[in-house]
Design an enzyme around this catalytic site. Structure first.
Site, short mmCIF file in Angstrom:
data_model
loop_
_atom_site.label_atom_id
_atom_site.label_comp_id
_atom_site.label_asym_id
_atom_site.label_seq_id
_atom_site.Cartn_x
_atom_site.Cartn_y
_atom_site.Cartn_z
CB CYS A 99 -0.91 0.01 1.23
SG CYS A 99 0.07 -0.01 2.74
CG ASP A 144 -0.10 2.97 4.38
OD1 ASP A 144 -0.17 3.87 3.54
OD2 ASP A 144 -1.09 2.40 4.87
CB CYS A 173 -4.55 1.93 6.86
SG CYS A 173 -3.99 0.35 7.50
CB CYS A 175 -2.17 -3.24 8.05
SG CYS A 175 -3.31 -3.05 6.67
FE1 FES Z 1 -1.25 0.29 4.29
FE2 FES Z 1 -2.78 -0.86 6.07
S1 FES Z 1 -3.35 -0.26 4.07
S2 FES Z 1 -0.67 -0.45 6.22
#
Ligand code: FES
Length: 151
Positions: A33, A35, A58, A102
């Site tokens: 993602c 992140d 997230c 995640c």
């Molecule tokens: Fe990126 Fe959860 S969607 S860490």
């Protein structure tokens, strides 16, 4: 969709912030993602006496990082290395399957901080943490595959 514990740790995350005199800092990114998570630790005599985190992630990443930091605070390095993303998810009464990735961010960030901890002291982290570098950990997670440059 989310357990009460996930919602609690998401809306009221524990251990958010930085540690100015941290002696272990780890940053990892989630390839799924994009992140990012950064963890700061203060380690004394092999014990994680303080830990804080910051994330561009997230809600599940925030909740799992919050729980993971609670689970390693006051613990030894060996205990922190044994913490899996599954154990963190279980401590939160589970995560939806599509959000399990995640929880990997928190586990990896802890390992990244410990890689940094040993590198700062000129100690090879591989025999202890299992990886030479954060890049190696993020690439293959120990499961060496054909495309892996670290084999
Ligand atoms: Fe990126 Fe959860 S969607 S860490």
């Amino acid at each position: 969709m989310y357990s009460e514990k996930v919602m609690d740790h998401f809306t009221n995350p524990r251990n958010v912030g930085e540690i100015a005199d941290a002696n272990a800092v780890g940053e990892v990114g989630n390839p799924t993602c994009g992140d990012i998570m950064r963890i700061y630790m203060k380690i004394e005599d092999g014990v994680i006496t303080d830990v804080k985190f910051k994330t561009f992630g997230c809600g599940a990443a925030v909740a799992t990082s919050s729980m993971a930091t609670e689970m390693v605070k006051g613990k030894t390095i060996a205990e922190a290395l044994a913490l899996t993303n599954k154990a963190v998810a279980e401590a939160l009464d589970g995560l939806p399957p599509i959000k399990m990735h995640c929880s990997v961010l928190a586990e990896d960030a802890i390992k990244a901080a410990l890689i940094d901890y040993y590198k700062r002291q000129g100690i090879d982290p591989k025999p202890i943490v299992g990886f030479d570098s954060v890049a190696e950990m993020e690439c293959c997670h120990g499961d060496l595959h054909e495309a892996c440059q670290h084999a």
